[in-house]
Design an enzyme around this catalytic site. Structure first.
Site, PDB file in Angstrom:
ATOM      1  N   CYS A  35      -7.751   1.373  -3.032  1.00  0.00           N
ATOM      2  CA  CYS A  35      -7.368   1.108  -1.641  1.00  0.00           C
ATOM      3  C   CYS A  35      -8.571   0.761  -0.779  1.00  0.00           C
ATOM      4  O   CYS A  35      -8.433   0.182   0.291  1.00  0.00           O
ATOM      5  CB  CYS A  35      -6.644   2.311  -1.058  1.00  0.00           C
ATOM      6  SG  CYS A  35      -5.177   2.770  -1.996  1.00  0.00           S
ATOM      7  N   THR A  78      18.014  -2.239   2.416  1.00  0.00           N
ATOM      8  CA  THR A  78      18.799  -2.349   1.193  1.00  0.00           C
ATOM      9  C   THR A  78      17.959  -1.931  -0.007  1.00  0.00           C
ATOM     10  O   THR A  78      16.843  -2.428  -0.210  1.00  0.00           O
ATOM     11  CB  THR A  78      19.284  -3.793   0.994  1.00  0.00           C
ATOM     12  OG1 THR A  78      20.090  -4.172   2.109  1.00  0.00           O
ATOM     13  CG2 THR A  78      20.088  -3.929  -0.290  1.00  0.00           C
ATOM     14  N   GLN A 130      -0.419  11.342  -7.329  1.00  0.00           N
ATOM     15  CA  GLN A 130      -1.194  11.396  -8.572  1.00  0.00           C
ATOM     16  C   GLN A 130      -0.777  12.549  -9.479  1.00  0.00           C
ATOM     17  O   GLN A 130      -1.093  12.544 -10.666  1.00  0.00           O
ATOM     18  CB  GLN A 130      -2.691  11.520  -8.243  1.00  0.00           C
ATOM     19  CG  GLN A 130      -3.272  10.368  -7.466  1.00  0.00           C
ATOM     20  CD  GLN A 130      -3.429   9.110  -8.297  1.00  0.00           C
ATOM     21  OE1 GLN A 130      -3.467   9.148  -9.525  1.00  0.00           O
ATOM     22  NE2 GLN A 130      -3.529   7.963  -7.625  1.00  0.00           N
ATOM     23  N   ASN A 166      -6.810  11.272  -5.593  1.00  0.00           N
ATOM     24  CA  ASN A 166      -6.770  10.000  -6.312  1.00  0.00           C
ATOM     25  C   ASN A 166      -8.140   9.516  -6.754  1.00  0.00           C
ATOM     26  O   ASN A 166      -8.256   8.742  -7.706  1.00  0.00           O
ATOM     27  CB  ASN A 166      -6.100   8.921  -5.454  1.00  0.00           C
ATOM     28  CG  ASN A 166      -6.837   8.671  -4.150  1.00  0.00           C
ATOM     29  OD1 ASN A 166      -7.087   9.601  -3.382  1.00  0.00           O
ATOM     30  ND2 ASN A 166      -7.186   7.434  -3.880  1.00  0.00           N
ATOM     31  N   SER A 213       5.338   8.052  -5.923  1.00  0.00           N
ATOM     32  CA  SER A 213       5.329   6.601  -6.118  1.00  0.00           C
ATOM     33  C   SER A 213       5.644   6.278  -7.568  1.00  0.00           C
ATOM     34  O   SER A 213       5.144   6.942  -8.482  1.00  0.00           O
ATOM     35  CB  SER A 213       3.958   6.036  -5.739  1.00  0.00           C
ATOM     36  OG  SER A 213       3.902   4.644  -5.954  1.00  0.00           O
ATOM     37  N   ALA A 255       4.735   5.068  -1.697  1.00  0.00           N
ATOM     38  CA  ALA A 255       4.226   6.316  -1.134  1.00  0.00           C
ATOM     39  C   ALA A 255       3.620   6.116   0.254  1.00  0.00           C
ATOM     40  O   ALA A 255       3.664   7.024   1.085  1.00  0.00           O
ATOM     41  CB  ALA A 255       3.193   6.922  -2.069  1.00  0.00           C
ATOM     42  N   HIS A 294       4.887   3.502  -9.409  1.00  0.00           N
ATOM     43  CA  HIS A 294       3.919   2.790 -10.247  1.00  0.00           C
ATOM     44  C   HIS A 294       2.749   3.655 -10.692  1.00  0.00           C
ATOM     45  O   HIS A 294       1.911   3.212 -11.478  1.00  0.00           O
ATOM     46  CB  HIS A 294       3.426   1.515  -9.545  1.00  0.00           C
ATOM     47  CG  HIS A 294       2.428   1.717  -8.454  1.00  0.00           C
ATOM     48  ND1 HIS A 294       1.078   1.507  -8.636  1.00  0.00           N
ATOM     49  CD2 HIS A 294       2.565   2.088  -7.170  1.00  0.00           C
ATOM     50  CE1 HIS A 294       0.437   1.735  -7.499  1.00  0.00           C
ATOM     51  NE2 HIS A 294       1.321   2.086  -6.601  1.00  0.00           N
TER      52      HIS A 294
END
Length: 362
Positions: A308, A225, A170, A142, A187, A68, A189
């Site tokens: 973060c 890739t 979130q 978040n 995202s 993200a 995860h």
């Protein structure tokens, strides 16, 4: 170990791991190669793209990214020059990105929020004018779990003639994403998928300049890739979010109620309790020594703020933005729970938190 840090990352779903394993063990072709094995890998990527798109509005394309953070950087830095409007409680990936553009003489407005964490709409109305090139807002915060009125902001974006970027990291798969968004960052995860992959949904007709230059493998111009393994895991995780949405929501509501019942008096929830995702419980207690609490409870994984910002030494900018004092912000903890959290382990963890808290005032 009891894991209560779902906002930082979620446990990998067994089904997502199973989807990834063949591409890690024996199927190693480049999905951008034209031979048969490359086409098989590309087919797996496209299946995943469709699984993810099923949770997003129609009329756009899912472009895979490394996460993200890349998606948000691309959306912000790839839009046309002009003023930018965002909210002061956004994730660092947004706030730092707009600050980088601000140093390049772009005008950035950071909207204030009320004590409940909801953006002050009047302030947004005053600045959403022609000349604005982007409005960026987070769907579910978040740190405090507050749900922003994205649909209302999309009306202002239309008036200004600016695309609306929604950080849905979130909320993806948990909270409906309004159809008025033009760019959506997500995202893997955060939805029980693998780390290292995210996506930017781009509405048809929205033009973005590339963030990275190279082969341009991902339309409209993201280079690099792709990993079929990561894509496959992301896709299955998204499919599970769709299939288990009601079951997961009911489970999380039970966990939320259980936690509040066990906490007892003396705790204050940070942010709105009405406009909120219930898997995020951010709360404070006067004079709580959070560092001591975390040291005393090393078998419980919870947060003193955003992952973060951990180790930065700063208190949460989100908590300060809703009017908390420095002492109140530093007396706050965040408990994040979800699909794989059992009622028993949450009950025991909350009881341990309460006991360790009470021990600070013998």
């Amino acid at each position: 170990m009891t894991y209560l840090d779902y906002q930082a990352t979620t446990p990998l779903a067994p089904e997502a791991l199973a989807a990834m394993l063949p591409w890690l063990e024996s199927q190693h072709a480049n999905p951008h190669s034209p031979h048969r094995e490359g086409r098989r890998a590309k087919a797996a990527v496209e299946v995943a793209r469709d699984q993810i798109a099923a949770l997003l509005p129609p009329g756009g394309r899912v472009a895979f990214t490394s996460g993200a953070t890349e998606a948000l950087n691309w959306a912000i830095k790839g839009t046309a020059p002009g003023d930018i409007v965002t909210i002061g409680t956004e994730h660092a990936a947004v706030l730092d990105s707009v600050a980088a553009l601000e140093s390049d003489k772009r005008v950035v407005t950071r909207l204030p929020v009320s004590a409940n964490g909801i953006v002050k709409y009047d302030a947004a109305f005053d600045v959403a004018m022609p000349g604005v090139s982007l409005i960026a807002a987070m769907l579910v915060n978040n740190e405090i779990g507050v749900v922003q009125p994205i649909e209302d902001l999309s009306v202002l974006a239309d008036f200004a003639g600016a695309p609306l970027l929604c950080d849905a990291v979130q909320g993806f798969g948990r909270v409906p994403i309004p159809s008025g968004c033009d760019l959506i960052a997500i995202s893997a995860h955060k939805i029980h998928g693998p780390k290292g992959i995210g996506a930017l949904w781009i509405r048809d007709g929205v033009d973005l300049a590339p963030l990275m230059h190279g082969g341009g493998q991902e339309a409209p111009g993201r280079s690099g890739t792709l990993s079929p393994a990561l894509c496959a895991g992301f896709g299955v995780a998204a499919q599970l979010m769709a299939e288990r949405k009601d079951e997961d929501a009911a489970h999380i509501d039970r966990l939320w109620s259980l936690a509040l019942d066990r906490l007892g008096p003396g705790w204050t929830i940070n942010g709105s309790t009405e406009h909120r995702y219930h898997g995020n419980l951010n709360l404070r207690r006067a004079n709580l020594d959070v560092n001591r609490l975390m040291s005393d409870l090393r078998d419980i994984a919870f947060s003193a703020g955003s992952a973060c910002a951990s180790g930065s030494g700063r208190s949460s900018h989100v908590l300060r933005a809703i009017g908390l004092t420095e002492a109140q912000a530093r007396s706050s903890i965040r408990l994040g729970f979800g699909r794989y959290t059992t009622e028993t382990e949450l009950r025991d963890a909350v009881d341990a938190i309460v006991a360790a808290t009470e021990a600070q005032w013998p």
